[in-house]
Every structure is written in C-alpha cells, then in structure tokens.
Design an enzyme around this catalytic site. Structure first.
Site, PDB file in Angstrom:
ATOM      1  CE  LYS A  11      -5.106  -0.877   4.585  1.00  0.00           C
ATOM      2  NZ  LYS A  11      -3.992  -0.624   3.646  1.00  0.00           N
ATOM      3  CE1 TYR A  51      -0.284  -4.189   6.077  1.00  0.00           C
ATOM      4  CE2 TYR A  51      -0.520  -2.850   8.050  1.00  0.00           C
ATOM      5  CZ  TYR A  51      -0.955  -3.220   6.799  1.00  0.00           C
ATOM      6  OH  TYR A  51      -2.070  -2.624   6.260  1.00  0.00           O
ATOM      7  NE  ARG A 116      -5.182  -9.723  -2.132  1.00  0.00           N
ATOM      8  CZ  ARG A 116      -4.131  -9.088  -1.610  1.00  0.00           C
ATOM      9  NH1 ARG A 116      -4.214  -8.538  -0.403  1.00  0.00           N
ATOM     10  NH2 ARG A 116      -3.016  -8.981  -2.269  1.00  0.00           N
ATOM     11  CB  THR A 122      -1.641  -2.445  -3.496  1.00  0.00           C
ATOM     12  OG1 THR A 122      -1.550  -3.856  -3.363  1.00  0.00           O
ATOM     13  CG2 THR A 122      -1.207  -1.787  -2.211  1.00  0.00           C
ATOM     14  NE  ARG A 133      -6.919  -1.812  -1.410  1.00  0.00           N
ATOM     15  CZ  ARG A 133      -6.040  -2.784  -1.206  1.00  0.00           C
ATOM     16  NH1 ARG A 133      -5.588  -3.506  -2.235  1.00  0.00           N
ATOM     17  NH2 ARG A 133      -5.592  -3.037   0.011  1.00  0.00           N
ATOM     18  CG  ASN A 153      -4.808   0.685   0.287  1.00  0.00           C
ATOM     19  OD1 ASN A 153      -5.107   0.700   1.484  1.00  0.00           O
ATOM     20  ND2 ASN A 153      -3.820  -0.054  -0.191  1.00  0.00           N
ATOM     21  CG  HIS A 156      -5.335  -5.952   5.435  1.00  0.00           C
ATOM     22  ND1 HIS A 156      -4.149  -6.254   4.825  1.00  0.00           N
ATOM     23  CD2 HIS A 156      -5.732  -7.076   6.084  1.00  0.00           C
ATOM     24  CE1 HIS A 156      -3.820  -7.507   5.114  1.00  0.00           C
ATOM     25  NE2 HIS A 156      -4.770  -8.023   5.876  1.00  0.00           N
ATOM     26  CD  GLU A 167      -3.694 -10.802   7.504  1.00  0.00           C
ATOM     27  OE1 GLU A 167      -2.718 -10.273   6.942  1.00  0.00           O
ATOM     28  OE2 GLU A 167      -4.833 -10.831   6.983  1.00  0.00           O
TER      29      GLU A 167
HETATM   30  P1  GDP Z   1      -2.272  -5.202  -0.133  1.00  0.00           P
HETATM   31  O1  GDP Z   1      -2.263  -6.632   0.307  1.00  0.00           O
HETATM   32  O2  GDP Z   1      -2.908  -4.980  -1.484  1.00  0.00           O
HETATM   33  O3  GDP Z   1      -2.831  -4.253   0.890  1.00  0.00           O
HETATM   34  O4  GDP Z   1      -0.760  -4.777  -0.341  1.00  0.00           O
HETATM   35  P2  GDP Z   1       0.580  -5.251   0.442  1.00  0.00           P
HETATM   36  O5  GDP Z   1       0.289  -6.290   1.457  1.00  0.00           O
HETATM   37  O6  GDP Z   1       1.600  -5.525  -0.595  1.00  0.00           O
HETATM   38  O7  GDP Z   1       0.999  -3.909   1.159  1.00  0.00           O
HETATM   39  C1  GDP Z   1       0.401  -3.514   2.348  1.00  0.00           C
HETATM   40  C2  GDP Z   1       0.372  -2.008   2.392  1.00  0.00           C
HETATM   41  O8  GDP Z   1       1.692  -1.490   2.206  1.00  0.00           O
HETATM   42  C3  GDP Z   1      -0.446  -1.380   1.272  1.00  0.00           C
HETATM   43  O9  GDP Z   1      -1.825  -1.323   1.571  1.00  0.00           O
HETATM   44  C4  GDP Z   1       0.215  -0.024   1.135  1.00  0.00           C
HETATM   45  O10 GDP Z   1      -0.266   0.869   2.128  1.00  0.00           O
HETATM   46  C5  GDP Z   1       1.664  -0.320   1.418  1.00  0.00           C
HETATM   47  N1  GDP Z   1       2.397  -0.565   0.165  1.00  0.00           N
HETATM   48  C6  GDP Z   1       2.485  -1.726  -0.508  1.00  0.00           C
HETATM   49  N2  GDP Z   1       3.212  -1.621  -1.619  1.00  0.00           N
HETATM   50  C7  GDP Z   1       3.636  -0.332  -1.661  1.00  0.00           C
HETATM   51  C8  GDP Z   1       4.450   0.415  -2.579  1.00  0.00           C
HETATM   52  O11 GDP Z   1       4.929  -0.077  -3.613  1.00  0.00           O
HETATM   53  N3  GDP Z   1       4.650   1.738  -2.269  1.00  0.00           N
HETATM   54  C9  GDP Z   1       4.108   2.332  -1.172  1.00  0.00           C
HETATM   55  N4  GDP Z   1       4.346   3.612  -0.936  1.00  0.00           N
HETATM   56  N5  GDP Z   1       3.362   1.652  -0.292  1.00  0.00           N
HETATM   57  C10 GDP Z   1       3.109   0.349  -0.517  1.00  0.00           C
HETATM   58 MG    MG Z   2      -1.163  -7.665   1.833  1.00  0.00          MG
END
Ligand code: GDP
Ligand code: MG
Length: 198
Positions: A11, A51, A116, A122, A133, A153, A156, A167
């Site tokens: 990112k 997304y 992962r 996350t 991370r 973070n 992705h 993707e």
């Molecule tokens: P990842 O697969 O670990 O990147 O997480 P997700 O796919 O669930 O979420 C994608 C992105 O959404 C994350 O990288 C965060 O930037 C954001 N995000 C996800 N969950 C949360 C949350 O509970 N709170 C906030 N503020 N942002 C979130």
């Molecule tokens: Mg995700």
C-alpha cells in the site's frame, strides 16, 4: 497446490516507508515465486472495484468495525453494517489513491494462507510479532477511527483462493503473469532429489 497464486499490494504507506524490498524479501524467502509485479497509482473507481469484488465485504467489514467500536465502549457512527462499510471504503479510497502502490502475484504451495500468515492480522497494534504488520508499523483502529482514516497496515493480501483469482484478474492481464521455472523449486518440491550430487 504448487501453483496456487495469491495477490498482494504494498500500500502507499509501504512504498513511502521504503519497505518495498523488505516486504518482497520476507515473502520471497519462503520459496514463493514472484510471477507478476508492477507499480501503479490506482484511481478511486478501481479501488472500489477491488474492495467490492466480494459483495459481502462491505457488510462483513462494517460488522467488524461496529464490534471494535463497541468493545472500546464507543458508539459506532451507524448501526447498519453496510453504512459503516461505506465509511471504511471511503477512507480506503482516499488512502489507496494517495500515491503509488506495488501490485504483485506470488505463486507456490499454500500461497494464500502462507502470505496471510506472514502479513499478520489487519490491525498492526494487535498483529503478531514476526509478521510484516506486527514488525514494521504501529497503527491502531482506535487512532484510525478518531482521525477518520484508513488503518495504515502496509499491505493487502488475498483472503482466499477465490478472492485471489478475482483480484489477479482485476489487476493483471493474463500476459502479465509469467510462467517460468525457478531452480530452487527442485529442492522445494522434487520428490526424487536426484539432481544434486554429481
Ligand atoms: P485485511 O484482509 O486484513 O486487509 O482486512 P479486511 O479485508 O477485513 O479489510 C480491508 C481493509 O479495511 C483493512 O486493511 C483496513 O484498512 C480496513 N478495515 C478492516 N476492518 C476494519 C475495522 O474494524 N476498522 C477500521 N477502521 N478499518 C477496518
Ligand atoms: Mg481482506
């Protein structure tokens, strides 16, 4: 299994922190093979497509966010997960289009789950020591929510094989994914081990 592919983005914060090499090194040194890579500045439409590839994502991420607000004793901005998901998406659009990102495809045994594991959870503040991370950044949902921005973070990574395939198809043309052999694949996967000794 040996040709499982996963999709990763470094990112804008990863690029700005000069962590491109470090992140690729951590992923590459496991034996995973880089089969596609490019630097681009995505636009907001493209990030929304990325997304929302999984139609459930907005609801799931909204629920997750509402839960994290409540755990902190805070009132979430909305009770409707979709509305909260929209806020998260809006923040991500701003963040992900703020500068160049590195998009890449890695291939190898259990690529999706392995990446992962290396990337970590996350939220950097809660992700394990030893993960990308956990080791290289310190952001929390608490501060990100107060400041109304996406959590920083660094990366992705696809969450499932199905997500990875979608993707990869969104970010890369088929001809941008290179089929080639790595010498080390012999010691990683070869059953006979008959090409080492002379
Ligand atoms: P990842 O697969 O670990 O990147 O997480 P997700 O796919 O669930 O979420 C994608 C992105 O959404 C994350 O990288 C965060 O930037 C954001 N995000 C996800 N969950 C949360 C949350 O509970 N709170 C906030 N503020 N942002 C979130
Ligand atoms: Mg995700």
């Amino acid at each position: 299994m040996k040709t499982e592919k996963t999709f990763i983005i470094i990112k804008p914060d990863g690029v700005q922190r000069s962590l491109i090499g470090e992140i690729i090194q951590r992923l590459e040194r496991t034996g995973l093979k880089l089969v596609a890579v490019k630097m681009i500045v995505p636009d907001e439409n493209f990030i929304e497509k990325h997304y929302t590839i999984d139609p459930e994502w907005k609801g799931t991420v909204g629920e997750k966010t509402i839960k994290s607000y409540r755990e902190k004793g805070l009132k979430p901005p909305y009770d409707d997960p979709h509305k909260v998901g929209n806020i998260v998406l809006g923040n991500l659009k701003k963040f992900m289009t703020s500068g160049p990102v590195i998009a890449m495809v890695l291939q190898g045994l259990h690529a999706v789950k392995l990446v992962r594991k290396l990337v970590g959870g996350t939220e950097p503040f809660a992700s394990d020591v030893g993960t990308i991370r956990g080791d290289f950044v310190l952001d929390s949902y608490q501060l990100a929510d107060i400041d109304g921005r996406a959590i920083r973070n660094l990366v992705h990574a696809s969450g499932s094989i199905e997500e990875a395939n979608k993707e990869i198809a969104l970010w890369f043309k088929p001809e941008e994914i290179i089929n080639y052999r790595l010498i080390q694949e012999r010691i990683l996967y070869d059953v006979n081990l008959d090409e080492i000794l002379e």
